[in-house]
Design an enzyme around this catalytic site. Structure first.
Site, PDB file in Angstrom:
ATOM      1  N   GLU A  66      -4.754  -8.902  -0.186  1.00 28.39           N
ATOM      2  CA  GLU A  66      -5.482  -8.616   1.066  1.00 28.39           C
ATOM      3  C   GLU A  66      -6.958  -8.555   0.715  1.00 28.39           C
ATOM      4  O   GLU A  66      -7.371  -7.687  -0.049  1.00 28.39           O
ATOM      5  CB  GLU A  66      -5.028  -7.298   1.708  1.00 28.39           C
ATOM      6  CG  GLU A  66      -3.658  -7.385   2.337  1.00 28.39           C
ATOM      7  CD  GLU A  66      -3.264  -6.150   3.165  1.00 28.39           C
ATOM      8  OE1 GLU A  66      -4.166  -5.489   3.723  1.00 28.39           O
ATOM      9  OE2 GLU A  66      -2.066  -5.869   3.232  1.00 28.39           O
ATOM     10  N   GLU A  92       0.847  -1.202   0.000  1.00 25.68           N
ATOM     11  CA  GLU A  92       0.000   0.000   0.000  1.00 25.68           C
ATOM     12  C   GLU A  92       0.878   1.246   0.000  1.00 25.68           C
ATOM     13  O   GLU A  92       0.734   2.136   0.849  1.00 25.68           O
ATOM     14  CB  GLU A  92      -0.979  -0.026   1.185  1.00 25.68           C
ATOM     15  CG  GLU A  92      -1.918  -1.222   1.122  1.00 25.68           C
ATOM     16  CD  GLU A  92      -3.099  -1.183   2.095  1.00 25.68           C
ATOM     17  OE1 GLU A  92      -3.156  -0.269   2.935  1.00 25.68           O
ATOM     18  OE2 GLU A  92      -3.955  -2.079   1.991  1.00 25.68           O
TER      19      GLU A  92
END
Ligand code: AHR
Length: 534
Positions: A341, A207
């Site tokens: 994820e 991220e």
């Protein structure tokens, strides 16, 4: 028309009988059976992409009790363990045939310095992302690799791009993988592992558009090129075969900025020079409805059940959207979309440690897991890896532990039931999904996938999303001689397994029938069913 009328009559008859008469339990199912009959047609002659076993990957971050207590109790613990890793958890995970585990994060990865987690004594640090607690670093590189060995999984390492350096990451990979007698290899041997480790998957950052350093796509791209060039895998067995796959940070949602991110990375890759490369683009997508996560993980009703399931189906649009961008720059689908994820993110359990993301796991999560796996499988030509968040004690976990106690969640059971789909070949299924409506939410009532395993055996999964009505299924196209399987259902949408009542949601034999070569099965309300057909 005639059948329609008959069904309507039968429906009103059932309703009438139900309202006015107290019926014996044996009659009741027949009334419901008359309401729903869905034909599912399998075409085993046509096959699609492989359902990569890596779609059943897991994610284990240094977060809450995911690692410490969930996996690592230390060699001196009274909890039975092998070199500090709990035996009960290892046995449970082995049964899932976990293909790969992503570690050490998440946001944690971009603050992780691997040297803190080798040798002795370990450097004690903090975990600022997740509750600001002490990070003892007792579970480090060797313990993670030992854990991989014990459960039979492969390592998916996330290297620190946010606060580390290319040199730090390059040295970590040299330490892990070289067979040459370098100083780092000798240090590895001195720490107990002379042979090089295999590292099949490498995540370059996490991220990076957010907790990984708030980078622009351009800034991240320059980092990606550097890490891709210098973080090498030296394991002799991974040079021509099973080369390490490098996974770049990809999108985190469906908004314009995520499309721009995917565009930027894929466009750069299309024109890349020999000196850098990537093999996967990660995508993160949690089922949360809105941030901050407020839905309860237990003690909810049908409204929250339907809202969460509606939200989880957004995965389909996201995969399609980012796959379409990827197709523009990579029509041959060389780059995998890696959903590393995913899962449900609810409000953490009242009284639990802030930042530990501890939540219960209910029948709703079992349905949610099946729907997501099916979406991945249908996009198997592009989606070749996925990692549910997270493995133990965090978010949509497989396993919950409390000191010496352990319980398997409904999501665990779904993963176990889907084991035959690992590396099986996708087989198209056609069916009229119908609808399930609650309030202003309408969802497809059923979902299904089919696959052929390497021995040629046919497997069918069917989910009944409707929490109130069973569905009678007729399966066509199989020429079935025998069929058997398991079904997972529960009394309520929020039924959970607890340490005291660990089997409330657990699989039982599916109700399958074959007569005159016709295969039929009854799907209980809110159920996940997997059958094999021969
Ligand atoms: O899984 C919890 C966190 O969610 C991860 O650390 C991060 O990557 C994501 O935002």
């Amino acid at each position: 028309m005639a059948l329609d009328r008959k069904l309507k009559q039968s429906r009103s008859h059932c309703l009438f009988v139900l309202l006015l008469v107290v019926l014996p339990a044996t009659v009741f199912p027949n009334c419901l059976a008359a309401q729903e009959r869905v034909q599912v047609t399998i075409d085993p002659a046509k096959t699609g992409a492989k359902i990569d076993r890596n779609l059943f990957g897991q994610f284990a971050e240094h977060l809450g009790q995911g690692i410490y207590e969930g996996i690592w109790v230390g060699p001196d613990s009274k909890i039975p363990n092998t070199r500090g890793i709990r035996n009960d958890v290892v046995a449970a995970l082995k049964a899932l045939r976990v293909p790969n585990v992503r570690w050490p994060g998440g946001c944690f990865a971009d603050e992780y310095h691997w040297r803190n987690g080798i040798g002795s004594p370990r450097t004690i640090t903090l975990n600022p992302n997740w509750g600001g607690v002490i990070e003892p670093n007792t579970f480090g590189t060797h313990e993670f690799m030992d854990f991989m060995d014990q459960i039979g999984a492969e390592a998916y390492l996330s290297v620190n791009v946010g606060s580390g350096t290319p040199r730090e990451a390059a040295e970590w990979l040299e330490y892990l993988t070289t067979a040459q007698p370098t100083t780092l290899a000798k240090e590895r041997a001195a720490n107990g592992h002379p042979a090089p480790y295999k590292i099949p998957y490498l995540g370059i950052g996490n991220e990076s558009w957010d907790c990984g350093g708030n980078m622009t796509p351009e800034y991240y791209l320059s980092q990606l090129k550097i890490y891709s060039r210098f973080v090498r895998n030296y394991n002799p067995e991974q040079q021509s075969q099973q080369q390490m796959l490098k996974i770049a940070v990809g999108p985190g949602g469906g908004e314009a900025r995520w499309s721009e991110w995917t565009e930027a990375i894929m466009k750069a890759w299309q024109n890349h020079q020999w000196s850098w490369d990537m093999n996967g683009l990660s995508m993160h997508n949690y089922t949360v409805v809105r941030w901050p996560p407020a839905f309860k993980s237990v003690g909810f009703g049908e409204t929250e059940y339907s809202q969460i399931l509606k939200s989880t189906l957004d995965m389909e649009g996201l995969i399609s959207k980012h796959s379409a961008i990827m197709d523009k720059y990579d029509p041959q689908k060389k780059i995998a979309l890696v959903v590393d994820e995913w899962g449900a993110w609810y409000a953490q359990l009242p009284g639990s440690h802030p930042g530990f993301l501890l939540q219960q796991n209910s029948m709703r999560d079992a349905i949610l897991a099946a729907l997501n796996i099916n979406m991945f499988a249908r996009h198997g030509d592009r989606v070749r890896m996925a990692n549910i968040a997270q493995m133990i004690n965090v978010l949509q976990a497989m396993i919950l532990t409390d000191k010496e106690k352990m319980v398997l969640t409904p999501t665990y059971h779904v993963f176990k039931m889907y084991v035959p789909f690992q590396d099986a070949t996708f087989v198209p299924v056609t069916f009229n999904a119908g609808t399930y409506t609650h309030g202003d939410i309408t969802l497809p009532r059923i979902d299904a996938i089919a696959a052929k395993d390497s021995a040629g055996k046919l497997w069918l999964e069917i989910t009944n999303v409707d929490p109130n009505q069973p569905v009678e299924i007729e399966v066509a196209g199989t020429n079935a001689k025998s069929a058997q399987g398991q079904t997972l259902t529960a009394p309520n949408v929020d039924s959970v397994n607890t340490f005291d009542q660990p089997t409330t949601v657990s699989p039982r034999p599916a109700s399958v029938k074959i007569s005159d070569g016709k295969l039929s099965l009854r799907l209980e309300p809110k159920s996940v069913t997997v059958i094999s057909v021969e």
